[in-house]
Motif scaffolding. Structure first.
Motif, mmCIF file in Angstrom:
data_model
loop_
_atom_site.group_PDB
_atom_site.id
_atom_site.type_symbol
_atom_site.label_atom_id
_atom_site.label_comp_id
_atom_site.label_asym_id
_atom_site.label_seq_id
_atom_site.Cartn_x
_atom_site.Cartn_y
_atom_site.Cartn_z
ATOM 1 N N ALA A 22 0.835 -1.206 0.000
ATOM 2 C CA ALA A 22 0.000 0.000 0.000
ATOM 3 C C ALA A 22 0.868 1.252 0.000
ATOM 4 O O ALA A 22 0.618 2.205 -0.754
ATOM 5 N N ALA A 23 1.905 1.261 0.836
ATOM 6 C CA ALA A 23 2.789 2.436 0.904
ATOM 7 C C ALA A 23 3.505 2.663 -0.420
ATOM 8 O O ALA A 23 3.575 3.789 -0.922
ATOM 9 N N MET A 24 4.012 1.596 -1.030
ATOM 10 C CA MET A 24 4.758 1.746 -2.282
ATOM 11 C C MET A 24 3.852 2.147 -3.436
ATOM 12 O O MET A 24 4.246 2.944 -4.296
ATOM 13 N N LEU A 25 2.641 1.602 -3.483
ATOM 14 C CA LEU A 25 1.717 1.961 -4.556
ATOM 15 C C LEU A 25 1.255 3.408 -4.436
ATOM 16 O O LEU A 25 1.094 4.107 -5.442
ATOM 17 N N LEU A 26 1.062 3.881 -3.201
ATOM 18 C CA LEU A 26 0.688 5.280 -3.005
ATOM 19 C C LEU A 26 1.819 6.214 -3.418
ATOM 20 O O LEU A 26 1.595 7.234 -4.077
ATOM 21 N N ILE A 27 3.045 5.850 -3.038
ATOM 22 C CA ILE A 27 4.202 6.659 -3.444
ATOM 23 C C ILE A 27 4.338 6.640 -4.959
ATOM 24 O O ILE A 27 4.610 7.668 -5.595
ATOM 25 N N ASN A 28 4.118 5.462 -5.547
ATOM 26 C CA ASN A 28 4.203 5.337 -7.001
ATOM 27 C C ASN A 28 3.167 6.212 -7.703
ATOM 28 O O ASN A 28 3.468 6.876 -8.708
ATOM 29 N N ALA A 29 1.939 6.240 -7.173
ATOM 30 C CA ALA A 29 0.883 7.061 -7.771
ATOM 31 C C ALA A 29 1.255 8.543 -7.732
ATOM 32 O O ALA A 29 1.050 9.276 -8.706
ATOM 33 N N VAL A 30 1.821 8.989 -6.595
ATOM 34 C CA VAL A 30 2.235 10.391 -6.470
ATOM 35 C C VAL A 30 3.360 10.705 -7.447
ATOM 36 O O VAL A 30 3.350 11.741 -8.126
ATOM 37 N N MET A 31 4.339 9.806 -7.550
ATOM 38 C CA MET A 31 5.475 10.038 -8.440
ATOM 39 C C MET A 31 5.045 10.062 -9.903
ATOM 40 O O MET A 31 5.534 10.875 -10.691
ATOM 41 N N ILE A 32 4.108 9.175 -10.276
ATOM 42 C CA ILE A 32 3.610 9.151 -11.649
ATOM 43 C C ILE A 32 2.872 10.442 -11.973
ATOM 44 O O ILE A 32 3.025 11.023 -13.061
ATOM 45 N N LYS A 33 2.078 10.933 -11.023
ATOM 46 C CA LYS A 33 1.340 12.181 -11.233
ATOM 47 C C LYS A 33 2.303 13.356 -11.384
ATOM 48 O O LYS A 33 2.112 14.226 -12.248
ATOM 49 N N LEU A 34 3.342 13.398 -10.565
ATOM 50 C CA LEU A 34 4.333 14.472 -10.665
ATOM 51 C C LEU A 34 5.069 14.406 -12.006
ATOM 52 O O LEU A 34 5.316 15.437 -12.642
ATOM 53 N N ALA A 35 5.411 13.187 -12.429
ATOM 54 C CA ALA A 35 6.092 13.013 -13.715
ATOM 55 C C ALA A 35 5.185 13.439 -14.865
ATOM 56 O O ALA A 35 5.631 14.087 -15.822
ATOM 57 N N GLU A 36 3.891 13.094 -14.758
ATOM 58 C CA GLU A 36 2.932 13.494 -15.793
ATOM 59 C C GLU A 36 2.821 15.012 -15.883
ATOM 60 O O GLU A 36 2.820 15.587 -16.980
ATOM 61 N N ASN A 37 2.740 15.671 -14.730
ATOM 62 C CA ASN A 37 2.653 17.138 -14.720
ATOM 63 C C ASN A 37 3.904 17.777 -15.316
ATOM 64 O O ASN A 37 3.814 18.768 -16.057
ATOM 65 N N ASP A 38 5.083 17.215 -14.994
ATOM 66 C CA ASP A 38 6.330 17.759 -15.541
ATOM 67 C C ASP A 38 6.350 17.623 -17.069
ATOM 68 O O ASP A 38 6.771 18.552 -17.771
ATOM 69 N N LEU A 39 5.911 16.467 -17.575
ATOM 70 C CA LEU A 39 5.905 16.253 -19.023
ATOM 71 C C LEU A 39 4.898 17.172 -19.714
ATOM 72 O O LEU A 39 5.154 17.682 -20.811
ATOM 73 N N LEU A 40 3.751 17.386 -19.075
ATOM 74 C CA LEU A 40 2.750 18.294 -19.645
ATOM 75 C C LEU A 40 3.276 19.731 -19.686
ATOM 76 O O LEU A 40 3.094 20.439 -20.682
ATOM 77 N N HIS A 41 3.921 20.165 -18.607
ATOM 78 C CA HIS A 41 4.482 21.513 -18.573
ATOM 79 C C HIS A 41 5.573 21.671 -19.632
ATOM 80 O O HIS A 41 5.684 22.732 -20.274
ATOM 81 N N SER A 42 6.371 20.619 -19.819
ATOM 82 C CA SER A 42 7.406 20.657 -20.845
ATOM 83 C C SER A 42 6.798 20.747 -22.240
ATOM 84 O O SER A 42 7.282 21.496 -23.095
ATOM 85 N N ARG A 43 5.689 20.007 -22.460
ATOM 86 C CA ARG A 43 5.014 20.053 -23.756
ATOM 87 C C ARG A 43 4.426 21.449 -24.008
ATOM 88 O O ARG A 43 4.464 21.944 -25.142
ATOM 89 N N VAL A 44 3.899 22.059 -22.957
ATOM 90 C CA VAL A 44 3.329 23.401 -23.098
ATOM 91 C C VAL A 44 4.429 24.417 -23.408
ATOM 92 O O VAL A 44 4.267 25.295 -24.265
ATOM 93 N N ARG A 45 5.562 24.318 -22.694
ATOM 94 C CA ARG A 45 6.677 25.248 -22.949
ATOM 95 C C ARG A 45 7.173 25.114 -24.389
ATOM 96 O O ARG A 45 7.447 26.119 -25.058
#
Length: 214
Positions: A22-45
């Motif tokens: 449970a702890a690792m999957l929650l951390i994984n979900a947060v990390m994936i969301k952060l990575a997704e946001n970074d990629l979206l911001h990069s695409r926008v830039r």
């Protein structure tokens, strides 16, 4: 009646597996969301830079159609725009004049053209770049945006004569994240096994064996 030793160990083992996963999957979900946001911001830039470059190229072309563009004057305006698009993840282009009665498109605008026209009009009014996310598609663990559109005004003599809009489909971005997610899940399983083995060893040494002696 005393509780059997194997029952106690099984209960602790099951709880450890649940808590670690449970702890690792929650951390994984947060990390994936952060990575997704970074990629979206990069695409926008990247979209802002490309929209500005296309705006400048179109501005130069409107002032002097004979002026050399990226591919040279022997190539048409459409070919030059296709060349700039090919160097980026953006595949559709739209130009709308201030009056709205002149439009020029490049690429397959199967849908979303009305949104791009509205975005161009917004840039014409504000004189600034505009961004919008449209549609929905499966991302990694949840739904995400299907595409992003970026617009920028085209100015001549200090006033807007129109605006350009470009569109990028985000499926390649999500595909990259899903491929990374497979590797992450393998590491989660391996880490769970290692932590579980270490945890059971320590629990057996510190808790279970002393209980057995009672």
């Amino acid at each position: 009646m005393k509780r059997p030793f194997y029952s106690l160990r099984t209960g602790i083992l099951a709880n450890l597996i649940f808590l670690i996963l449970a702890a690792m999957l929650l951390i994984n979900a947060v990390m994936i969301k952060l990575a997704e946001n970074d990629l979206l911001h990069s695409r926008v830039r990247e979209g802002k830079s490309l929209a500005n470059a296309l705006s400048i190229a179109l501005q130069s072309y409107l002032r002097n159609p004979e002026k050399t563009l990226p591919l040279g004057r022997k190539h048409t305006l459409e070919e030059n725009i296709k060349y700039l698009l090919a160097q980026s993840p953006y595949s559709e282009f739209l130009f709308v004049s201030t009056s709205g009665n002149r439009q020029f498109t490049v690429g397959q605008w199967n849908q979303g053209k009305e949104d791009a026209v509205a975005l161009c009009r917004q840039s014409i009014v504000t004189g600034k770049p505009s961004i919008t996310f449209n549609g929905s598609t499966w991302a990694v663990m949840w739904l995400g945006y299907e595409n992003v559109k970026v617009s920028a005004p085209v100015k001549m003599g200090g006033r807007s004569v129109g605006a350009v809009a470009i569109c990028s489909h985000l499926s390649d971005l999500y595909t990259h994240l899903r491929q990374s997610e497979k590797i992450i899940l393998i590491y989660i399983v391996l880490n769970t096994i290692i932590l579980l083995a270490a945890g059971m060893f320590l629990l057996s040494r510190v808790v279970i064996k002393p209980i057995q002696r009672l």
